[in-house]
Design an enzyme around this catalytic site. Structure first.
Site, PDB file in Angstrom:
ATOM      1  N   HIS A  39       0.854  -1.198   0.000  1.00 60.50           N
ATOM      2  CA  HIS A  39       0.000   0.000   0.000  1.00 60.50           C
ATOM      3  C   HIS A  39       0.883   1.240   0.000  1.00 60.50           C
ATOM      4  CE1 HIS A  39      -4.005   1.879   1.415  1.00 60.50           C
ATOM      5  NE2 HIS A  39      -3.168   2.882   1.150  1.00 60.50           N
ATOM      6  N   HIS A  90      -9.941   1.353   0.503  1.00 68.29           N
ATOM      7  CA  HIS A  90      -9.628   2.110   1.718  1.00 68.29           C
ATOM      8  C   HIS A  90     -10.919   2.134   2.553  1.00 68.29           C
ATOM      9  CE1 HIS A  90      -6.228   3.819  -0.531  1.00 68.29           C
ATOM     10  NE2 HIS A  90      -5.781   4.355   0.585  1.00 68.29           N
ATOM     11  N   GLU A  96     -10.911   3.956   7.844  1.00 68.66           N
ATOM     12  CA  GLU A  96      -9.793   4.869   8.101  1.00 68.66           C
ATOM     13  C   GLU A  96     -10.341   6.177   8.667  1.00 68.66           C
ATOM     14  OE1 GLU A  96      -7.872   6.504   4.620  1.00 68.66           O
ATOM     15  OE2 GLU A  96      -5.997   6.917   5.674  1.00 68.66           O
TER      16      GLU A  96
HETATM   17  O1  LIG Z   1      -4.556   7.295   3.323  1.00 64.09           O
HETATM   18  C1  LIG Z   1      -5.240   7.632   2.339  1.00 64.09           C
HETATM   19  N1  LIG Z   1      -6.596   7.512   2.387  1.00 64.09           N
HETATM   20  C2  LIG Z   1      -7.397   7.837   1.355  1.00 64.09           C
HETATM   21  N2  LIG Z   1      -6.925   8.345   0.213  1.00 64.09           N
HETATM   22  C3  LIG Z   1      -5.594   8.517   0.113  1.00 64.09           C
HETATM   23  C4  LIG Z   1      -4.690   8.179   1.132  1.00 64.09           C
HETATM   24  N3  LIG Z   1      -3.452   8.481   0.728  1.00 64.09           N
HETATM   25  C5  LIG Z   1      -3.558   8.973  -0.517  1.00 64.09           C
HETATM   26  N4  LIG Z   1      -4.849   9.008  -0.888  1.00 64.09           N
HETATM   27  C6  LIG Z   1      -5.421   9.523  -2.134  1.00 64.09           C
HETATM   28  O2  LIG Z   1      -5.136   8.614  -3.183  1.00 64.09           O
HETATM   29  C7  LIG Z   1      -4.850   9.363  -4.351  1.00 64.09           C
HETATM   30  C8  LIG Z   1      -4.178   8.509  -5.386  1.00 64.09           C
HETATM   31  O3  LIG Z   1      -2.917   8.095  -4.999  1.00 64.09           O
HETATM   32  C9  LIG Z   1      -4.047  10.530  -3.804  1.00 64.09           C
HETATM   33  O4  LIG Z   1      -4.000  11.608  -4.728  1.00 64.09           O
HETATM   34  C10 LIG Z   1      -4.812  10.866  -2.551  1.00 64.09           C
HETATM   35  O5  LIG Z   1      -5.885  11.747  -2.857  1.00 64.09           O
HETATM   36 ZN   LIG Z   2      -3.758   4.827   1.053  1.00 59.29          ZN
END
Ligand SMILES: O=c1[nH]cnc2c1ncn2[C@@H]1O[C@H](CO)[C@@H](O)[C@H]1O
Ligand SMILES: [Zn+2]
EC number: 3.5.4.4
Length: 349
Positions: A16, A201, A204
């Site tokens: 991830h 996701h 979270e």
């Molecule tokens: O931890 C997270 N939770 C949800 N979305 C995320 C997280 N980290 C990054 N992104 C989202 O995934 C997109 C594509 O890579 C990123 O641009 C960000 O908006």
């Molecule tokens: Zn992520």
């Protein structure tokens, strides 16, 4: 040997890691220069402030704002290929042998690239890195929660063309608190039709109901984070019995306030209950992290033994979207290397 050095030397897996959250600050300078984009500073330390979480962050929403800045330089084939290559390079530098790199193809089309061109460029960069560094790398394409159903279905269609050719899965990322998982049934129905593996996701920035929805209706075979799973004991038992892997990202989970503090972070509880936890970076630049740092936290804050760390790493191989043969090969390679590190296989697994 110092514990940090031992963990650094262990062969590892990152399932991830977001591409756009893992661009090196020096590369942002180079890309901006190449593309004639003026940045607000020429100072690397100041630039880091635009790219990394420094100090306090209130929520996932605030965390996600960090991605706007880097986005401006990620709309050309060359830039995408380069940052993908450099993610493999960063993995190599800490002995990470397999990575699944995710990004949202729709976020890289401002200068006219098609979704296929975006995905192809990233795969090209990863494969170049794979050749150079011997780190295996595949892509996961993210749908975004704030995008329309049609935009997200386009991502699934484009992903499907690369499935088995460098792309191993699809994901749903973005602002979970505002856009609950059930809004995306139609999108992931298409992923199911196309038989592309799904990770979501969930749990979270919102409750366990999104984890339940991801598993029962969106076809998720893995869960990104799953920090809030502990709030629903019945669902936790289901996840346990069905060996559904959790892609946990400790440092990011604290920064986004998925967990209020390390004391409340459920990773030790999950591991002791027998859940299939994996440990990952999420965003190497945004979270200012690397896999060694993440695993070290397990030892320092949660008393994981080296043997337990070995188990977590083996979980990652099992949880990966690789086929059975590739998993076996990787496991054998890891065991050989563990042995080389003078740890018997009994000590590691
Ligand atoms: O931890 C997270 N939770 C949800 N979305 C995320 C997280 N980290 C990054 N992104 C989202 O995934 C997109 C594509 O890579 C990123 O641009 C960000 O908006
Ligand atoms: Zn992520």
């Amino acid at each position: 040997m110092k514990l940090e050095n031992i963990i650094e030397k262990l062969p590892k897996v990152d399932l991830h890691v977001h591409l756009d959250g893992s661009v090196k600050p020096e590369t942002v300078f180079d890309l901006a220069l190449d593309q004639g984009i003026t940045l607000p500073t020429n100072n690397i330390k100041e630039l880091s402030g635009y790219l990394k979480i420094e100090g306090d962050c209130d929520s996932l929403i605030e965390y996600l704002q960090k991605f706007d800045f880097v986005s401006q330089v990620l709309h050309t084939k060359e830039a995408l290929e380069r940052v993908a290559y450099e993610v493999v390079e960063q993995a190599y530098e800490e002995n990470c042998k397999y990575i699944e790199v995710r990004f949202g193809p729709q976020l890289h089309t401002n200068k006219g690239l098609s979704l296929e061109e975006v995905i192809y460029s990233v795969i090209k960069g990863l494969k170049r890195g794979e050749k150079r560094y011997g780190v295996q790398a595949n892509v996961i394409a993210c749908c975004l929660r704030h995008h329309s159903t049609e935009e997200n279905k386009e991502v699934i269609r484009a992903a499907s063309a690369f499935h088995g050719k460098g792309l191993v899965g699809v994901d749903l990322a973005g602002d979970e608190a505002t856009y609950p998982a059930h809004l995306f049934r139609e999108v992931f129905e298409l992923a199911k039709q196309k038989a592309i593996p799904v990770t979501i996701h969930a749990g979270e920035a919102a409750g366990p109901e999104n984890i339940r929805e991801a598993i029962t209706n969106l076809g998720a075979s893995r869960i990104g984070h799953g920090v809030r799973l502990k709030d629903d004991p019945e669902l936790l038992n289901y996840v346990l019995e069905n060996c559904i892997p959790l892609e946990m990202c400790p440092i990011s989970n604290i920064q986004t306030k998925a967990s209020a503090s390390w004391d409340r972070y459920p990773i030790r509880y999950y591991f002791d209950r027998g859940l299939m936890i994996t440990v990952n970076t999420d965003n190497m630049t945004v979270s200012n992290t690397c896999l060694t740092k993440e695993l070290l936290i397990l030892v320092e804050k949660f008393d994981f033994t080296l043997m337990e760390i070995g188990q977590v790493i083996m979980n990652s191989i099992d949880a990966s979207f690789l086929d059975a043969r590739a998993k076996k090969k990787l496991k054998n390679k890891f065991l050989a290397e563990y042995k080389r590190l003078e740890m018997t296989s009994q000590q590691v697994i």
